[in-house]
Design a protein around this motif. Sequence first.
Motif, PDB file in Angstrom:
ATOM      1  N   ALA A 110       0.807  -1.231   0.000  1.00 50.17           N
ATOM      2  CA  ALA A 110       0.000   0.000   0.000  1.00 50.17           C
ATOM      3  C   ALA A 110       0.841   1.284   0.000  1.00 50.17           C
ATOM      4  CB  ALA A 110      -0.982  -0.009   1.158  1.00 50.17           C
ATOM      5  N   PRO A 111       1.904   1.410   0.794  1.00 47.69           N
ATOM      6  CA  PRO A 111       2.685   2.652   0.748  1.00 47.69           C
ATOM      7  C   PRO A 111       3.290   2.921  -0.638  1.00 47.69           C
ATOM      8  CG  PRO A 111       3.186   1.466   2.763  1.00 47.69           C
ATOM      9  CD  PRO A 111       2.358   0.542   1.901  1.00 47.69           C
ATOM     10  N   TYR A 112       3.769   1.884  -1.295  1.00 50.28           N
ATOM     11  CA  TYR A 112       4.302   2.042  -2.656  1.00 50.28           C
ATOM     12  C   TYR A 112       3.197   2.489  -3.609  1.00 50.28           C
ATOM     13  CZ  TYR A 112       5.962   0.814  -7.302  1.00 50.28           C
ATOM     14  OH  TYR A 112       6.281   0.852  -8.636  1.00 50.28           O
ATOM     15  N   MET A 113       2.042   1.811  -3.561  1.00 48.18           N
ATOM     16  CA  MET A 113       0.927   2.154  -4.443  1.00 48.18           C
ATOM     17  C   MET A 113       0.440   3.578  -4.175  1.00 48.18           C
ATOM     18  SD  MET A 113       0.172  -0.149  -6.554  1.00 48.18           S
ATOM     19  CE  MET A 113      -0.554  -1.674  -6.932  1.00 48.18           C
ATOM     20  N   ASP A 114       0.380   3.957  -2.922  1.00 47.18           N
ATOM     21  CA  ASP A 114      -0.053   5.303  -2.548  1.00 47.18           C
ATOM     22  C   ASP A 114       0.875   6.358  -3.162  1.00 47.18           C
ATOM     23  OD1 ASP A 114      -1.784   7.101  -1.018  1.00 47.18           O
ATOM     24  OD2 ASP A 114      -0.063   7.376   0.312  1.00 47.18           O
ATOM     25  N   ALA A 115       2.171   6.132  -3.058  1.00 45.10           N
ATOM     26  CA  ALA A 115       3.152   7.073  -3.625  1.00 45.10           C
ATOM     27  C   ALA A 115       3.047   7.110  -5.153  1.00 45.10           C
ATOM     28  CB  ALA A 115       4.567   6.680  -3.197  1.00 45.10           C
ATOM     29  N   GLN A 116       2.867   5.951  -5.776  1.00 44.24           N
ATOM     30  CA  GLN A 116       2.718   5.912  -7.233  1.00 44.24           C
ATOM     31  C   GLN A 116       1.449   6.636  -7.679  1.00 44.24           C
ATOM     32  OE1 GLN A 116       5.956   5.230  -8.086  1.00 44.24           O
ATOM     33  NE2 GLN A 116       4.948   4.386  -9.864  1.00 44.24           N
ATOM     34  N   MET A 117       0.379   6.448  -6.933  1.00 44.84           N
ATOM     35  CA  MET A 117      -0.874   7.125  -7.275  1.00 44.84           C
ATOM     36  C   MET A 117      -0.740   8.642  -7.115  1.00 44.84           C
ATOM     37  SD  MET A 117      -3.658   4.373  -5.810  1.00 44.84           S
ATOM     38  CE  MET A 117      -5.119   5.392  -6.122  1.00 44.84           C
ATOM     39  N   ASP A 118       0.045   9.092  -6.134  1.00 44.62           N
ATOM     40  CA  ASP A 118       0.308  10.534  -6.009  1.00 44.62           C
ATOM     41  C   ASP A 118       1.010  11.063  -7.258  1.00 44.62           C
ATOM     42  OD1 ASP A 118      -0.859  10.903  -3.513  1.00 44.62           O
ATOM     43  OD2 ASP A 118       1.035  10.662  -2.418  1.00 44.62           O
ATOM     44  N   LEU A 119       2.004  10.323  -7.740  1.00 54.87           N
ATOM     45  CA  LEU A 119       2.711  10.730  -8.962  1.00 54.87           C
ATOM     46  C   LEU A 119       1.771  10.718 -10.162  1.00 54.87           C
ATOM     47  CD1 LEU A 119       6.073   8.784  -8.470  1.00 54.87           C
ATOM     48  CD2 LEU A 119       5.695  11.255  -8.223  1.00 54.87           C
ATOM     49  N   GLY A 120       0.940   9.702 -10.253  1.00 59.53           N
ATOM     50  CA  GLY A 120      -0.028   9.623 -11.342  1.00 59.53           C
ATOM     51  C   GLY A 120      -1.040  10.758 -11.292  1.00 59.53           C
ATOM     52  N   ALA A 121      -1.490  11.105 -10.092  1.00 60.91           N
ATOM     53  CA  ALA A 121      -2.448  12.208  -9.933  1.00 60.91           C
ATOM     54  C   ALA A 121      -1.831  13.527 -10.387  1.00 60.91           C
ATOM     55  CB  ALA A 121      -2.904  12.295  -8.478  1.00 60.91           C
ATOM     56  N   ALA A 122      -0.586  13.771 -10.005  1.00 63.77           N
ATOM     57  CA  ALA A 122       0.093  15.013 -10.418  1.00 63.77           C
ATOM     58  C   ALA A 122       0.270  15.069 -11.931  1.00 63.77           C
ATOM     59  CB  ALA A 122       1.443  15.132  -9.709  1.00 63.77           C
ATOM     60  N   ALA A 123       0.624  13.933 -12.531  1.00 63.85           N
ATOM     61  CA  ALA A 123       0.782  13.884 -13.983  1.00 63.85           C
ATOM     62  C   ALA A 123      -0.554  14.120 -14.681  1.00 63.85           C
ATOM     63  CB  ALA A 123       1.382  12.538 -14.406  1.00 63.85           C
ATOM     64  N   MET A 124      -1.616  13.555 -14.129  1.00 59.47           N
ATOM     65  CA  MET A 124      -2.943  13.731 -14.702  1.00 59.47           C
ATOM     66  C   MET A 124      -3.381  15.196 -14.624  1.00 59.47           C
ATOM     67  SD  MET A 124      -6.565  11.871 -13.645  1.00 59.47           S
ATOM     68  CE  MET A 124      -5.693  10.374 -13.221  1.00 59.47           C
ATOM     69  N   GLN A 125      -3.178  15.813 -13.469  1.00 57.94           N
ATOM     70  CA  GLN A 125      -3.537  17.227 -13.308  1.00 57.94           C
ATOM     71  C   GLN A 125      -2.830  18.086 -14.350  1.00 57.94           C
ATOM     72  OE1 GLN A 125      -2.403  17.492  -9.128  1.00 57.94           O
ATOM     73  NE2 GLN A 125      -4.440  18.309  -8.667  1.00 57.94           N
ATOM     74  N   ALA A 126      -1.543  17.918 -14.461  1.00 54.65           N
ATOM     75  CA  ALA A 126      -0.750  18.747 -15.374  1.00 54.65           C
ATOM     76  C   ALA A 126      -1.128  18.491 -16.836  1.00 54.65           C
ATOM     77  CB  ALA A 126       0.744  18.490 -15.158  1.00 54.65           C
ATOM     78  N   ALA A 127      -1.198  17.231 -17.239  1.00 48.26           N
ATOM     79  CA  ALA A 127      -1.464  16.898 -18.637  1.00 48.26           C
ATOM     80  C   ALA A 127      -2.861  17.319 -19.062  1.00 48.26           C
ATOM     81  CB  ALA A 127      -1.272  15.400 -18.875  1.00 48.26           C
ATOM     82  N   GLN A 128      -3.842  17.091 -18.204  1.00 49.40           N
ATOM     83  CA  GLN A 128      -5.216  17.415 -18.583  1.00 49.40           C
ATOM     84  C   GLN A 128      -5.469  18.921 -18.607  1.00 49.40           C
ATOM     85  OE1 GLN A 128      -7.235  15.042 -19.967  1.00 49.40           O
ATOM     86  NE2 GLN A 128      -5.213  14.110 -19.781  1.00 49.40           N
ATOM     87  N   ALA A 129      -4.902  19.639 -17.661  1.00 49.43           N
ATOM     88  CA  ALA A 129      -5.043  21.102 -17.682  1.00 49.43           C
ATOM     89  C   ALA A 129      -4.380  21.677 -18.928  1.00 49.43           C
ATOM     90  CB  ALA A 129      -4.449  21.703 -16.411  1.00 49.43           C
ATOM     91  N   LYS A 130      -3.195  21.170 -19.256  1.00 52.09           N
ATOM     92  CA  LYS A 130      -2.476  21.657 -20.441  1.00 52.09           C
ATOM     93  C   LYS A 130      -3.241  21.344 -21.718  1.00 52.09           C
ATOM     94  CE  LYS A 130       1.800  21.206 -23.042  1.00 52.09           C
ATOM     95  NZ  LYS A 130       2.937  20.378 -23.329  1.00 52.09           N
ATOM     96  N   SER A 131      -3.706  20.122 -21.877  1.00 56.34           N
ATOM     97  CA  SER A 131      -4.408  19.759 -23.115  1.00 56.34           C
ATOM     98  C   SER A 131      -5.739  20.491 -23.240  1.00 56.34           C
ATOM     99  CB  SER A 131      -4.595  18.244 -23.239  1.00 56.34           C
ATOM    100  OG  SER A 131      -5.414  17.736 -22.212  1.00 56.34           O
ATOM    101  N   ALA A 132      -6.407  20.773 -22.114  1.00 53.54           N
ATOM    102  CA  ALA A 132      -7.662  21.556 -22.167  1.00 53.54           C
ATOM    103  C   ALA A 132      -7.378  22.989 -22.594  1.00 53.54           C
ATOM    104  CB  ALA A 132      -8.361  21.512 -20.815  1.00 53.54           C
ATOM    105  N   ARG A 133      -6.284  23.576 -22.089  1.00 55.75           N
ATOM    106  CA  ARG A 133      -5.914  24.939 -22.508  1.00 55.75           C
ATOM    107  C   ARG A 133      -5.608  24.993 -23.993  1.00 55.75           C
ATOM    108  NH1 ARG A 133      -2.875  24.760 -17.809  1.00 55.75           N
ATOM    109  NH2 ARG A 133      -0.959  24.461 -18.992  1.00 55.75           N
TER     110      ARG A 133
END
Length: 138
Positions: A110-133
């Motif tokens: 779980a700690p590994y998955m939690d950290a990976q999901m944090d990285l995935g969430a940050a990547a999703m935020q950045a990529a989706q905001a950029k592509s929407a702009r």
Amino acid sequence: MASIHKDIPIDAPADHVWDALRDFGALHTRLVPGFVTDTKLDGDVRTVTFSNGTVAHETLVDCDDKRQRLVYAITSERLKQHSASVQVFAEGDTRCRVVWIADVLPHEVAPYMDAQMDLGAAAMQAAQAKSAREKSAA
């Protein structure tokens, strides 16, 4: 069982994010570029290569356009259980929230998955905001 919950605000319309999320074979190009470096689709199974070199085999369980919800499961020798859902909720016309929940066993992963999901969430935020702009500017 460990449940990991991520509530991810994104500066992009819900339909825009859902369109990328539901494209099951395009994680590396549309949803989370950089965090995922490659995705190979074979029927309902995608082989995902992450930026840290980890490879996962993810099976599509459900893709619900009406609810803007995708469910997948990971099978591996390390995991006894892994199922996840990702759902998009509109927050006005230009923002949304993504709720990503993963249930995993054994607890030690779980700690590994939690950290990976944090990285995935940050990547999703950045990529989706950029592509929407970029889309609104075109």
